[in-house]
Scaffold this active site. Structure first.
Site, PDB file in Angstrom:
ATOM      1  N   ARG A 157      19.680 -34.579  17.313  1.00 52.74           N
ATOM      2  CA  ARG A 157      19.891 -35.348  16.085  1.00 52.74           C
ATOM      3  C   ARG A 157      18.611 -35.373  15.258  1.00 52.74           C
ATOM      4  O   ARG A 157      17.533 -35.601  15.796  1.00 52.74           O
ATOM      5  CB  ARG A 157      20.316 -36.783  16.434  1.00 52.74           C
TER       6      ARG A 157
ATOM      7  N   ARG B 203      15.032 -43.825  20.192  1.00 47.41           N
ATOM      8  CA  ARG B 203      15.671 -42.950  19.207  1.00 47.41           C
ATOM      9  C   ARG B 203      14.911 -41.628  19.200  1.00 47.41           C
ATOM     10  O   ARG B 203      13.790 -41.564  18.715  1.00 47.41           O
ATOM     11  CB  ARG B 203      15.653 -43.599  17.824  1.00 47.41           C
TER      12      ARG B 203
ATOM     13  N   SER C  71      29.122 -46.447  23.432  1.00 45.09           N
ATOM     14  CA  SER C  71      30.063 -46.680  22.367  1.00 45.09           C
ATOM     15  C   SER C  71      31.370 -46.010  22.772  1.00 45.09           C
ATOM     16  O   SER C  71      31.354 -44.879  23.240  1.00 45.09           O
ATOM     17  CB  SER C  71      29.479 -46.028  21.111  1.00 45.09           C
TER      18      SER C  71
ATOM     19  N   ARG D 263      18.353 -43.949  26.946  1.00 47.51           N
ATOM     20  CA  ARG D 263      18.539 -45.402  26.863  1.00 47.51           C
ATOM     21  C   ARG D 263      18.787 -46.007  28.237  1.00 47.51           C
ATOM     22  O   ARG D 263      18.407 -47.151  28.504  1.00 47.51           O
ATOM     23  CB  ARG D 263      19.664 -45.728  25.891  1.00 47.51           C
TER      24      ARG D 263
END
Lengths: 522, 515
Positions: free
Chosen positions: A344, A359, A434, A485
């Site tokens: 990303r 991140r 998620s 994470r």
């Protein structure tokens, strides 16, 4: 023909150039051919012939009207679409109020009015095309008989004019269809009735698991622990690759492998098929999954000199695995657990939330993905969040499960459950997973359908023989393990007074029995 | 000044686009420093007659080069190439270039080097003159005399500016040409093309099958292990999904390999897979150009790694290591990405040649005198790994024509792949001596080196370049080819070799699905 002058020369010309080459109209419009001419021939079968000539001048004054309509992406307007989503325009029109409310609740920039206007226009042009085609056939039939030379000449002229008019109209139909696609693709998925309406702070707590660990010593964050235990190397990575890259070192490597192995074995045990996926995919597949591979603030790395990009999540290659296919109902549900690296750009991300591993540009992730019948997607969504909760609680994390508010849903999601775990070093909860139900948003773009069995009774009108008409599957995706994470949670939660970190029991069989990460003695 | 007209104004201008001179050296800040350093190394002598010849740049233009279009691409970084050594060992160097079938132009390199030295000296001469003038001006002077000195100083300054520019250009060109010179070759490396490679060792014997064998493609399909078709749609040809037990197999291979290599004192790493292009170049790969194997990221100077050798090589870039920290032994897991431009034919069937794969790579940084023995250690580890999996393979000492530019010596392992019906490369172990470290700037400071007092500062010995070595521990897809094809059974199942079973949750056999 009179119609032509309505098209506004230059503008249309630009459109036309963009339209004709390299166009690959997907299923709805040109299922059978690569040429322009064949496509429209199918239309008469799909639509009743009725002519509305009086509407045409308005319908065809397309270019200027469209140009004047405000759009958030003015530069992309003329970009030719590489693929088409099977969007149910009729449904959108018939449920206009609900769609409008949804667009508003989700803070979407989709322009519903424009979509509906373009849809009406398209229908009108379509009808006019059919009318002209019918006229042309009449003329052609007349010419089959014996004719006076003058009469034949007249028919030839008539046919020629019809043909010219048809060519123009067909081009116009393509332009309107493209524009309709483009606008309609921006409409987000509908929203589950239980989704709280509002911004992020409206998200509803579904569940809290565990409690924050009490520390009787000054705690370190994972960056410090990573440094002290020689587990993470950010500095060298900044030189070699850029900021927000990292090397994992020593026990961190074992920890990553253990997390992946343990997660995959836990999830496969629940009937999921393990996969390792390509990490370079065609941009079109990224788009079909509802991500934006191009533009200023894209999260997607593109490969130079190709139409490929790097995946940001295994959801993309797994979503693509059954692209453009019709599955047997008995094959459903298809449950996958896919391991991939994810890439990303994190364009625009900054601030403390981006410290350390939180991140980063590249990470390993295990992702769950389900394709199922529409009526089952809600219950599989519950199953997915249940698996996540089980995984994170067996590692001993303190976390909360949230039913995310409407504004916080990405366009593809019908409903999204996030899990935020307590990160004592960072001193806050941080998202670690998620789970989204995308209903048919992705499958309409990816072209993934199934054929219901034994449904000869229900809709005989549309069926061919005994076969029931195909339906779009529902897709769901959920993080099983986003390694960095997890690493933050593990290091920060299980740090000890002496600077060591205890590895939770379930992972130990996968770390070669390693139970604690101790500082190197030097 | 007279010198200026020798530079052939227009031609020079047109051949050097201004934008190409963007990197550090031309900017005055760095310029002065670089030149000051040269001063210490060369005593000012004045071979003035040479300068004219040296600066007649058209001579450079007409020199044939195999890469005419790239001639004036400004290098983004500089390798610490030992030009003096190249000059002094010209014969050996030339023979090596020929043996390795390299396109490097040694004559041009030496010519550019001499030119550069000459210009360097002239720069120093002019600088000394300027200092003389500057010193004179410090005293009390008649106005006329001062004016004369000002004029003189101005002339010298102008001459210096153009000479300095010329020096930069020459230095760049020298770098570019010299970077194409391959590493020297180990004396035992067989000279010649691929067929001259020498078999060092043969391990095991080919499996005998009492039934018609399948290749890994067929096995992958029958056992539902590999999906090429969906990957072709989603990504392109030569991509694949691993499925079911193949996923477990990949993870087991990676886990087992890392455990085995760690046990031998290697530090495990996972690496970035996106790196700056300059690192790729410094490791001796070509990230740009027609036939590059390297995927580049759009709109950045980054690319995808083709091997973990690149990020691991970069981990100690631009640093001086303590001698006690050597050897540094790493075992790195990464995904690797290769365009495989130009690859075609049967050798590319199935998993044999693919765009993306997982690989465990060993990498060693060591003192120069130890690199040969670590090279032996690396090939021994490979041999141990592959023989404990029961493969039949041969180890080759690769011929000079088959060595990449960085390699001083390369051992390949080729394993028997019964389905493909041939041996296929499954690993490669290279000693790159100081080829990569001179580009990456990785040195170490020898201890107790009072022996070389002339160059040393105080008691510190001058730093030396480390040697680097790299070797494949496990290139997953080719290992899967070997495993599937060698351990297939008559009933269509595949037996998992014993060492991997603990890493696959005890799975011993991959059986066809009953559906």
């Amino acid at each position: 023909m009179g119609l032509k002058c309505c098209l506004g020369g230059t503008t249309f010309h630009t459109l036309k150039i963009a339209v004709i080459p390299s166009s690959s109209y997907s299923s709805t419009f040109r299922p059978l051919s690569k040429t322009l001419t064949l496509g429209p021939l199918l239309l008469p079968r799909l639509h009743k012939l009725s002519s509305l000539p009086q509407l045409l001048p308005r319908a065809l004054s397309a270019a200027p009207a469209i140009q004047a309509t405000p759009s958030p992406n003015p530069d992309e307007r003329v970009v030719k679409l590489q693929w088409k989503a099977a969007i149910d325009f009729k449904w959108i029109r018939d449920n206009k109020a609900a769609v409008a409310a949804n667009v508003k609740n989700r803070n979407s920039n989709a322009n519903l009015e424009l979509v509906l206007e373009l849809y009406e226009r398209m229908l009108n042009v379509q009808k006019e095309v059919e009318r002209l085609r019918a006229e042309r056939n009449v003329v052609a039939n007349k010419m089959k008989g014996k004719l006076e030379p003058s009469e034949r000449q007249k028919l030839i002229e008539e046919g020629k004019i019809l043909k010219e008019g048809l060519a123009t109209l067909e081009e116009d139909l393509i332009a309107v269809t493209d524009e309709l696609q483009q606008e309609a693709q921006r409409i987000p998925n509908m929203t589950h009735p239980d989704v709280p309406v509002g911004g992020e702070d409206c998200s509803v707590l579904r569940k809290v698991v565990g409690s924050p660990r009490m520390f009787r010593f000054p705690i370190k964050d994972h960056v410090q622990l990573g440094k002290d235990l020689d587990l993470i190397e950010f500095d060298a990575a900044a030189e070699v690759s850029g900021s927000k890259f990292y090397y994992l070192k020593n026990e961190a490597v074992l920890l990553e492998m253990a997390l992946i192995n343990w997660t995959i074995s836990e999830v496969t045990r629940r009937g999921f098929t393990p996969l390792i996926t390509p990490e370079i995919v065609r941009s079109s597949v990224v788009e079909k999954c509802g991500f934006q591979p191009r533009g200023e603030n894209t999260q997607v790395y593109s490969i130079e000199g190709s139409d490929q990009c790097l995946i940001g999540t295994a959801e993309i290659p797994v979503g693509g695995i059954h692209m453009d296919s019709i599955l047997a109902e008995s094959a459903l549900p298809l449950k996958y657990v896919a391991y991939s690296h994810c890439f990303r750009t994190e364009a625009g991300a900054a601030g403390t939330a981006t410290r350390g591993l939180y991140r980063v540009h590249q990470f390993s992730k295990v992702e769950m993905f389900i394709l199922c019948r529409p009526e089952e997607s809600d219950s599989y969504h519950e199953e997915l969040i249940g698996i996540e909760e089980h995984l994170f609680s067996s590692l001993g994390f303190h976390f909360k499960t949230l039913d995310m508010a409407s504004v916080d849903l990405g366009a593809p999601a019908y409903r999204k459950f996030d899990i935020e775990a307590w990160m004592p070093g960072l001193g806050r909860f941080g998202e670690i997973s998620s789970a989204s139900s995308c209903t048919d948003y992705q499958s309409r773009r990816l072209g993934i359908r199934y054929r219901p069995e034994a449904s000869s009774s229900s809709s005989p009108k549309k069926g061919k023989g005994n076969l029931a008409p195909t339906q779009f599957v529902h897709t769901l995706n959920a993080t099983a393990c986003a390694v960095p994470r997890m690493m933050i949670c593990l290091l920060e939660n299980f740090q000890q007074d002496d600077g060591s970190v205890i590895i939770p029991e379930p992972l130990r069989p996968f770390t070669g029995g390693l139970e604690v990460i101790t500082p190197k003695s030097r | 000044m007279g010198l200026q007209c020798c530079l052939g104004g227009l031609k020079l201008v047109s051949s050097i686009p201004p934008s190409s001179y963007s990197s550090s050296i031309l900017r005055p800040k760095t310029l002065t420093l670089a030149l000051l350093l040269h001063r210490h190394q060369h005593s000012p002598t004045l071979p003035l007659p040479f300068i004219v010849r040296a600066l007649s740049s058209p001579a450079i233009q007409t020199t044939p080069s195999s890469l005419p279009d790239e001639k004036f691409v400004k290098p983004q970084w500089k390798a610490s190439i030992d030009f003096k050594w190249i000059r002094d060992d010209k014969v050996a160097m030339a023979a090596n270039i020929e043996n390795r079938n390299s396109s490097a132009n040694l004559e041009l390199v030496l010519e550019l080097y001499e030119k550069m030295l000459t210009v360097q000296k002239e720069v120093e001469l002019l600088r000394a003159e300027r200092n003389v003038v500057a010193n004179k001006m410090k005293g009390k002077l008649e106005p006329a005399e001062r004016q004369k000195l000002i004029e003189e100083g101005k002339n010298i300054k102008e001459g210096l500016v153009s000479l300095e520019e010329d020096l930069l250009k020459l230095t760049d060109e020298l770098q570019q040409e010299a970077q194409r010179i391959p590493n020297m070759s180990h004396p035992d490396v067989p000279v010649g093309g691929e067929d001259c490679s020498v078999v060092r060792k043969m391990v095991g014997s080919p499996q005998v099958f009492g039934f018609p064998v399948k290749d890994h493609l067929q096995l992958g399909r029958d056992l539902d292990l590999i999906d090429f078709d969906a990957a072709a749609e989603v990504s392109g040809s030569k991509f694949y999904y691993l499925k079911n037990a193949a996923v477990l197999l990949e993870m087991a291979l990676v886990n087992w390999t890392i455990a085995q290599v760690m046990r031998r004192g290697f530090t495990p790493l996972t690496t970035p897979e996106i790196v700056r292009s300059s690192i790729v170049e410094k490791c001796g790969f070509q990230p740009r150009g027609e036939n590059t194997q390297v995927y580049s990221i759009e709109g950045s100077d980054q690319c995808l790694i083709g091997t973990a050798e690149i990020p691991v090589g970069g981990i100690h870039m631009d640093s001086i290591l303590a001698e006690t920290s050597l050897p540094l032994k790493y075992v790195a897991l990464s995904h690797c990405f290769r365009t495989e431009a130009g690859a075609a034919g049967t050798a590319t069937r199935g998993l044999y040649r693919v765009h993306q794969f997982s690989k465990v790579e060993m990498f060693i940084l060591c003192r120069p005198e130890e690199s040969n023995s670590y090279h032996e250690e690396l090939i021994r580890i490979e041999e141990d790994l592959f023989s404990s999996l029961g493969f039949h393979f041969k180890i080759l000492d690769m011929a000079s024509g088959d060595l990449g530019a960085p390699a001083y010596r390369k051992f390949d392992v080729e394993a028997w792949m019964p389905g493909l019906g041939r041996f296929g490369e499954i690993s490669s172990a290279s000693n790159c001596t100081d080829y990569q470290s001179r580009r990456l700037g990785i040195r170490y400071r020898p201890e107790a080196a009072s022996t070389i007092p002339t160059k040393g500062k105080g008691n510190l010995a001058p730093p030396q370049f480390v040697h680097t070595l790299n070797a494949t521990a496990c290139a997953v897809p080719r290992m899967i080819v070997c495993l599937l094809e060698n351990y297939q059974q008559e009933d269509g199942s595949v037996v998992i070799p014993e060492p991997l079973r603990p890493f696959m949750g005890g799975l011993e056999v991959i059986r066809p699905k009953s559906s």
